[in-house]
Design a protein around this motif. Structure first.
Motif, short mmCIF file in Angstrom:
data_model
loop_
_atom_site.label_atom_id
_atom_site.label_comp_id
_atom_site.label_asym_id
_atom_site.label_seq_id
_atom_site.Cartn_x
_atom_site.Cartn_y
_atom_site.Cartn_z
N PHE A 139 0.80 -1.25 -0.02
CA PHE A 139 0.05 0.08 0.21
C PHE A 139 0.78 1.25 -0.03
O PHE A 139 1.51 1.67 0.82
N ASN A 140 0.87 2.15 -1.18
CA ASN A 140 1.58 3.28 -1.17
C ASN A 140 1.18 4.35 -0.11
O ASN A 140 1.77 5.36 -0.15
N THR A 141 -0.01 3.96 0.31
CA THR A 141 -0.49 5.28 1.22
C THR A 141 0.03 5.12 2.72
O THR A 141 -0.33 5.82 3.63
N ALA A 142 0.59 3.85 3.06
CA ALA A 142 1.00 3.44 4.36
C ALA A 142 2.40 3.91 4.87
O ALA A 142 3.27 3.48 4.27
N MET A 320 1.54 14.78 12.13
CA MET A 320 0.41 15.70 11.70
C MET A 320 1.41 16.73 10.88
O MET A 320 0.75 17.29 9.78
N LEU A 321 2.49 17.33 11.64
CA LEU A 321 3.23 18.16 10.67
C LEU A 321 3.93 17.73 9.60
O LEU A 321 3.71 18.88 8.72
N ALA A 322 4.42 16.59 9.63
CA ALA A 322 4.98 16.27 8.23
C ALA A 322 3.73 16.03 7.05
O ALA A 322 4.38 16.47 6.12
N MET A 323 2.81 15.49 7.59
CA MET A 323 1.67 15.47 6.63
C MET A 323 1.46 16.80 5.84
O MET A 323 1.34 16.98 4.54
N VAL A 324 1.08 17.71 6.84
CA VAL A 324 0.99 19.10 6.26
C VAL A 324 2.10 19.80 5.29
O VAL A 324 1.65 20.41 4.25
N ALA A 325 3.14 19.44 5.84
CA ALA A 325 4.54 19.99 5.23
C ALA A 325 4.21 19.63 3.99
O ALA A 325 4.89 20.08 2.96
N ALA A 326 3.99 18.36 3.56
CA ALA A 326 3.90 17.52 2.19
C ALA A 326 2.75 18.19 1.35
O ALA A 326 3.19 18.36 0.06
N MET A 327 1.61 18.86 1.75
CA MET A 327 0.90 19.24 1.22
C MET A 327 1.46 20.63 0.77
O MET A 327 1.04 21.10 -0.33
N VAL A 341 5.05 13.32 -2.68
CA VAL A 341 5.69 14.08 -1.95
C VAL A 341 5.94 13.70 -0.47
O VAL A 341 7.07 13.85 0.02
N LEU A 342 4.72 13.31 0.01
CA LEU A 342 4.93 12.72 1.32
C LEU A 342 6.03 11.51 1.46
O LEU A 342 6.71 11.23 2.23
N PHE A 356 11.01 8.61 4.69
CA PHE A 356 10.45 7.11 4.66
C PHE A 356 11.17 6.42 3.74
O PHE A 356 11.48 6.74 2.42
N ASP A 357 11.45 5.22 3.80
CA ASP A 357 11.99 4.11 2.76
C ASP A 357 10.98 3.84 1.71
O ASP A 357 9.82 4.17 1.75
N ALA A 358 11.30 2.89 0.85
CA ALA A 358 10.34 2.50 -0.28
C ALA A 358 8.90 1.82 0.27
O ALA A 358 8.24 1.80 -0.48
N ARG A 359 9.33 1.23 1.50
CA ARG A 359 8.21 0.60 1.96
C ARG A 359 7.13 1.49 2.89
O ARG A 359 5.93 1.08 2.89
N GLY A 360 7.61 2.75 3.14
CA GLY A 360 6.91 3.53 4.17
C GLY A 360 7.36 3.48 5.76
O GLY A 360 6.68 4.15 6.24
#
Length: 384
Positions: A139-142, A320-327, A341-342, A356-360
């Motif tokens: 899952f590329n979202t995890a 939370m901050l990393a996710m918004v930074a990606a946005m 980007v995330l 993150f590595d290739a797996r997440g």
């Protein structure tokens, strides 16, 4: 005149609805899920508090993405450590059209929920779920911003054998995805080092995450004469288990992972825990030069909530901050736009650099070992 008035009124209503829609578009909804009810509610609330601090900080500073101002709204859900409830709240968040999810807390709820987020294309960062399976489903979202059980189990086994010189080791797990996964990794790594060190597993038992009576399994373990008991499970079980170990005359060292690495353990163990008896690991850690940032967060947390950080609030805050930074870097809160980007983010947080590595999985994951003295958790070392 009457017809004209109706037109004016209709135009006003449409303008109001249009303004409301525009206002709704200015809000970024991000879900947070943890167990805020049940035996480990104190840990779940700790996670939620960390995420809330991040949201409040973002909104106080103002969030600009692609030249547009947004307000971040956190939708907090309770999965009660139950996989069925976990998938139910995951679907609820998808239906609410959240732009991302921070959580879940437990591996047992994070893993089934991750399929729902993946199918919806919604990025998810768990700041606490450590079972390797979570990021190995394709899952590329995890993502997760803590070390996984492979790292945790290997490091704890190495420390038990090399530093604590344990030779007769008994293992207990609570049969959850987290507890069993961690115990399996620990056992595997003890067995690897056994030939050279002389360390061996002399007993293996299991319980549940809701059990309160451990006399039968502890009596069996006592006969194997261990010098260390390893437990894969949570603090709500570890504390009472320590108390019953003392009652049965098993005053040996006790080791476990992040699930039992909170200040609740001495309280739940009562007089069943001696100073320095317990060694546990938090699946994260900072180098000395980063310590001030983490200390400042802990102080701010205490000012805000009147209590100390339990375990993973700083990791939830950073997620939370990393996710918004990606946005912000992507110029859009659209999951399809900011997800790539995330995946390549390098965000300097209070818990260190998040990448993150290739797996997440988080790159360069560290662990912090703790013991307890005088009823308080004390850091022993930061290791890999």
């Amino acid at each position: 005149m009457q017809f004209s008035s109706r037109l004016v009124l209709r135009a006003a209503v449409l303008a109001s609805l249009s303004g409301g829609a525009a206002q709704a578009q200015d809000v970024i909804r991000i879900g947070h899920v943890a167990a805020t009810s049940g035996a480990i509610a104190h840990l779940g609330k700790d996670n939620e508090n960390g995420a809330r601090m991040a949201v409040d900080e973002l909104n106080a500073k103002g969030v600009t993405i692609g030249g547009k101002r947004y307000r971040v709204e956190m939708l907090a859900e309770d999965d009660a450590s139950d996989p069925k409830q976990g998938t139910a709240v995951a679907q609820k968040l998808v239906d609410a059209k959240v732009r991302g999810v921070i959580g879940h807390q437990n591996s047992g709820t994070t893993i089934p929920a991750s399929k729902i987020y993946y199918d919806a294309g919604i990025p998810q960062i768990s700041p606490a779920a450590s079972n390797p399976k979570y990021t190995r489903q394709g899952f590329n979202t995890a993502f997760r911003n803590i070390a996984n059980d492979e790292q945790l189990g290997a490091a704890l086994a190495r420390y038990a054998v090399q530093d604590m010189k344990a030779r007769q080791i008994a293992v207990i797990d609570d049969r959850t995805a987290y507890g069993k996964g961690l115990a399996d990794e620990f056992v595997k790594n003890v067995k690897k080092s056994g030939a050279a060190s002389g360390a061996r597993i002399v007993a293996q038992q299991f319980t549940t995450d809701k059990a309160t009576d451990f006399n039968a399994i502890l009596t069996s373990i006592k006969s194997a004469k261990p010098d260390l008991v390893f437990f894969g499970g949570m603090d709500a079980v570890a504390g009472p288990m320590l108390r019953q170990m003392k009652q049965l005359g098993i005053p040996v060292r006790f080791m476990g992972g992040d699930g039992m690495c909170s200040d609740s353990v001495p309280r739940l163990a009562g007089d069943g825990m001696a100073d320095g008896q317990v060694i546990c690991a938090e699946a994260g850690g900072v180098e000395p030069q980063q310590q001030k940032g983490l200390d400042d967060f802990r102080a701010a947390y205490r000012r805000r909530f009147g209590i100390d950080v339990m375990t993973y609030a700083p990791y939830t805050y950073d997620a939370m901050l990393a996710m918004v930074a990606a946005m912000q870097q992507a110029g859009s809160p659209d999951p399809a736009v900011y997800l790539p980007v995330l995946a390549k983010i390098s965000y300097k947080g209070v818990t260190g650099t998040i990448a993150f590595d290739a797996r997440g999985d988080v790159k360069d994951g560290k662990l912090t070992l703790y013991t307890f003295k005088g009823g308080k958790r004390q850091r022993v070392a930061v290791i890999k």
